[in-house]
Design an enzyme around this catalytic site. Sequence first.
Site, short mmCIF file in Angstrom:
data_model
loop_
_atom_site.label_atom_id
_atom_site.label_comp_id
_atom_site.label_asym_id
_atom_site.label_seq_id
_atom_site.Cartn_x
_atom_site.Cartn_y
_atom_site.Cartn_z
N GLU A 1 38.28 6.10 -36.55
CA GLU A 1 39.18 6.91 -36.67
C GLU A 1 40.55 6.41 -36.69
O GLU A 1 41.37 6.38 -37.71
CB GLU A 1 39.07 8.27 -35.81
CG GLU A 1 37.73 9.14 -35.94
CD GLU A 1 36.68 8.76 -34.74
OE1 GLU A 1 36.27 9.58 -34.08
OE2 GLU A 1 36.94 7.24 -34.31
N CYS B 1 36.69 11.71 -30.36
CA CYS B 1 37.18 12.02 -29.10
C CYS B 1 38.51 12.62 -29.01
O CYS B 1 39.17 12.69 -30.10
CB CYS B 1 37.09 10.48 -28.23
SG CYS B 1 38.53 9.47 -28.93
N CYS C 1 41.23 10.14 -30.53
CA CYS C 1 41.28 10.25 -32.11
C CYS C 1 41.56 11.77 -32.67
O CYS C 1 42.23 11.87 -33.71
CB CYS C 1 39.73 10.04 -32.43
SG CYS C 1 39.34 8.42 -32.18
#
Length: 162
Positions: free
Chosen positions: A64, A92, A95
Amino acid sequence: MCKNKIIDFSKTDEIWMKVALEEAKKAYCAKEVPVGAILVKEDVIVARAHNLIESLQDPTAHAEVLCIRKAAEEMHNWRLVGTTLYVTLEPCSMCVGALLLARVDRIVWGAPDLRHGACGSWVNLMASKHPTHELLFKGGVLENQSRELLQQFFRERRQGVL
């Protein structure tokens, strides 16, 4: 006041997720955890990336983040308004934060990440209204394909194949 919303996904989202899965397969071949991402604006891929954490020895080299960096360079703007990120694994917290800061409009992800997922699987950063940006999201698009690729990777890693 902006708020984050869960969205439905369409056949178009499935098509784009298949492209993200191709990126994940590139990571797999490079012995990286197979996560792939693409950023789309107006039905055009602006950027694509896959995990490069091991190759770069960089804990921030998630698909990402790399995709956001490439898109900002391509668009000559860090504000990625009007874009959708397709990623094969639930983002996560790092990100999700980067996606909010980059002003990405939508996140569409494949498999849940029970250990690090920040869209509800581990923690839900999307539960609270963000003061400056609305981020739409949907998980589970081509979930089985995304999960199976990850499971195969870790199975082979445990067996010493990778």
